[in-house]
Scaffold this active site. Structure first.
Site, mmCIF file in Angstrom:
data_model
loop_
_atom_site.group_PDB
_atom_site.id
_atom_site.type_symbol
_atom_site.label_atom_id
_atom_site.label_comp_id
_atom_site.label_asym_id
_atom_site.label_seq_id
_atom_site.Cartn_x
_atom_site.Cartn_y
_atom_site.Cartn_z
ATOM 1 N N ALA A 105 1.448 3.001 -6.839
ATOM 2 C CA ALA A 105 2.493 2.464 -5.972
ATOM 3 C C ALA A 105 1.960 1.568 -4.867
ATOM 4 O O ALA A 105 1.018 1.904 -4.164
ATOM 5 C CB ALA A 105 3.334 3.569 -5.348
ATOM 6 N N GLY A 106 2.597 0.430 -4.741
ATOM 7 C CA GLY A 106 2.297 -0.481 -3.637
ATOM 8 C C GLY A 106 1.279 -1.559 -3.962
ATOM 9 O O GLY A 106 1.149 -2.528 -3.228
ATOM 10 N N LYS A 154 4.185 12.989 -15.219
ATOM 11 C CA LYS A 154 3.927 12.370 -13.920
ATOM 12 C C LYS A 154 5.050 12.851 -13.020
ATOM 13 O O LYS A 154 6.220 12.512 -13.207
ATOM 14 C CB LYS A 154 3.932 10.848 -14.032
ATOM 15 N N THR A 207 5.609 -2.657 -10.673
ATOM 16 C CA THR A 207 6.396 -3.771 -10.143
ATOM 17 C C THR A 207 5.635 -5.103 -10.179
ATOM 18 O O THR A 207 6.198 -6.136 -10.556
ATOM 19 C CB THR A 207 6.826 -3.468 -8.689
#
Lengths: 257, 373
Positions: A186-187, A99, A209
């Site tokens: 992401a996000g 990645k 996250t």
């Protein structure tokens, strides 16, 4: 119907991918990964102590039969660094997959498109299966596809911010034009964000996250996986009409007798 | 990267054929009201189906807004310049077919220059060089020489035999920026039955030509099928949609457009295998617009004026006008050399008046060859 996602010849039954940073413990990470049913887990090579004894690294806790352990180049600021990290990971016995993350900017960790394209070209030529993390830039996505990356991984919002699909319109264009799988990365901060990405036709989502920072990472992993599946199913069957807006205006086809 | 032939093998063609036969109005209603209307060949197949033929007004309303939004309220004008009717193919439906005892003519430099000057004088700035397919006469070198006579045109397209990538590259270097090439029909059986002799028998060579053009860095590629050639014109068009979709994805730098030529009377006694009505062609144009919002749509002077006028604003982006389909036909009309009869014989001024009434603007010039890097 088999709806496995195939990336570079490898099948994945789950379209939910997990990142392994930021968890309070390896155990918390493992239970989240397990509960989610994910089959692809990405690991930052920089976090691994390649000289360590068994049992100290994240990778030792993960069963390579069950998961594709995808090394990532997190921390790399240039193409050169990223290429070095990918080669190190492979030399350390990890799969010849990477990645590709190159973020010279330490604040938002936004990916550098120029270095990413450069590194992707080199790594593809060296036989790596490359999954680049990019901003949601449709032209960059096409350029990476042309050099032979296995996927593109556009961001929904800056990494770690949990803001959801801020780049929705651009991701829509990337999906429309892509000939390789699109993984939204992401996000994504809530299961509904993952569902929305999948409803649009993303091939998979990657979350870190939102799991690591959740009160109960395992339960959250399960919630994300369910949302990912729900979004996928909705995409496959086609969403129903949203509203019955009247569209009265002067007829345009009256010239046809 | 897969070639288009390889890509086609992985496509569920039966599914596209079935979608194109859709009779269920609910499927079309849902598609037209979908919050995320999908673009691409599946949508095209559905919107060209019999079920969708009952939703032309709804499709037209959407297509009209989409055309204005993506292409502007403008129509780009071009003129065909026939440079040669020499041909070594036997194609049962074409006026240039080798068996036809029409007079054969290839323009020389001077004649081509005269035709080009005539079209410049009429206001055209985009010219389409058209020829028959003669291996020895209408060569890339010959076409290159004709391109040299058209240097005053900012934009030059070609509609000639399929060439090699290298030949396309030399033509691009000479200033050609557009390639028009129709597969004629994607139905291999039909293709075989109408292309009896000559290089054109080679289906695959023709099929891969748009891709060779893209590799040679053509800026614009125009594709299509000759409607009426294959019995199932819906499926034939869906195949073109699959081809266009492939080209858009793998050769994404090129600007694409489609043409929908219908078989019309030529100097042969060929009877079309299918009758494509004015309503059918309107439906197809709407389907192209809605399924491929960014593709241009050409309508030539083959079509009658009332239809051309009605289609303005519904998806059409490019139109020819005042066309002659014989080599030398602008300065020295003889009618004996032509490929087919045109239907809309109006002068551009008349067509411009129609555009004005519809609040559309004509565009002569859209690109300058010297800008090509």
């Amino acid at each position: 119907m088999n709806d496995d996602l195939v990336i570079a010849g490898r099948s994945f039954g789950s379209r939910f991918f997990v990142g392994t940073g930021k968890f309070s413990s390896n155990q918390a990470m493992l239970s989240a990964v397990e509960a989610s049913g994910s089959e692809l887990v990405t690991v930052a090579l920089r976090r691994l102590d390649l000289d360590s004894e068994n049992g100290e690294n994240i990778t030792d806790a993960l069963d390579p039969e069950k998961y594709l352990i995808l090394p990532n180049t997190s921390g790399a600021a240039t193409a050169e660094e990223a290429v070095t990290i990918a080669k190190l990971a492979y030399a350390a016995g990890m799969p010849k997959w990477v990645k590709l993350e190159i973020h010279p900017d330490p604040r938002y960790l936004l990916p550098d498109p120029i270095e990413t394209l450069k590194a992707a070209e080199i790594l593809v030529k060296e036989g790596f299966t490359v999954m680049p993390y990019i901003n949601a830039d449709p032209v960059l996505a096409k350029r990476l596809e042309e050099v032979g990356t296995a996927t593109v991984m556009p961001l929904g919002a800056p990494i770690g911010c949990n803001q959801g699909l801020q780049t929705k319109e651009m991701i829509g264009i990337i999906i429309e034009q892509a000939t390789i799988p699109v993984v939204v990365d992401a996000g994504l901060g809530a299961p509904s964000h993952a569902a929305a990405a999948m409803e649009m036709g993303a091939d998979a989502v990657l979350v870190n996250t939102a799991l690591a920072a959740a009160g109960d990472p395992a339960a959250m992993g399960k919630a994300f996986a369910a949302a990912t599946e729900a979004g996928r199913t909705a995409y496959l069957c086609g969403l129903a009409p949203k509203s019955q807006r009247a569209e009265a205006s002067s007829p345009l086809t009256s010239f046809l007798k | 990267m897969k070639t288009f032939s390889e890509y086609l093998e992985s496509q569920p063609l039966q599914k596209f054929a079935d979608l194109g036969k859709c009779e269920n109005p609910r499927i079309i209603e849902n598609l037209l009201k979908s919050p995320f209307p999908k673009t691409g060949p599946e949508t095209f197949a559905l919107l060209s189906s019999p079920a969708a033929s009952h939703y032309l007004e709804e499709m037209a309303q959407k297509a009209s807004a989409l055309t204005a939004q993506r292409h502007g309220k403008v129509i780009r004008f071009y003129a065909p310049l026939y440079i040669s009717n020499e041909c070594t193919n036997t194609c049962t439906y074409c006026g240039f077919t080798m068996e036809n005892k029409i007079r054969r003519k290839s323009l020389n430099n001077e004649e081509c220059k005269k035709e080009a000057d005539y079209l410049m004088e009429r206001g055209f700035r985009h010219v389409l060089l058209v020829s028959g397919e003669h291996q020895k006469i209408v060569t890339p070198e010959y076409i290159g020489a004709m391109v040299d006579q058209c240097k005053d045109f900012p934009s030059i397209s070609i509609e000639v035999a399929p060439f090699t990538q290298e030949a396309y590259e030399t033509l691009v270097a000479k200033g050609v920026d557009g390639l028009t090439l129709y597969q004629e029909t994607y139905d291999r059986e039909t293709y075989k039955s109408v292309h009896l002799r000559g290089k054109k028998k080679d289906y695959n060579w023709r099929l891969a030509a748009p891709e060779r053009g893209a590799f040679a860095k053509m800026r614009r590629i125009n594709m299509g099928v000759l409607l009426g050639l294959a019995p199932d014109w819906r499926f034939d068009s869906a195949m073109a949609a699959i081809h266009l979709d492939y080209m858009m994805k793998y050769h994404w730098r090129v600007q694409y457009s489609v043409s929908l030529p219908r078989l019309c009377e030529s100097e042969t006694d060929y009877t079309p295998a299918a009758n494509v009505s004015d309503k059918d062609i309107t439906q197809l144009i709407l389907a192209w617009r809605l399924a491929f919002p960014d593709a241009g749509v050409n309508v030539s002077t083959r079509e009658p004026s009332y239809l051309r006028d009605g289609l303005i604003g519904l998806g059409v982006t490019h139109m020819s006008a005042e066309s002659s389909t014989e080599p030398g036909g602008y300065c020295n009309p003889q009618t004996a050399l032509k490929q087919f009869d045109i239907t809309d014989e109006r002068k551009v001024d008349e067509i411009f008046d129609v555009l004005k009434d519809k609040n559309y603007e004509p565009v002569w010039k859209d690109w300058e060859a010297c800008m090509t890097g």
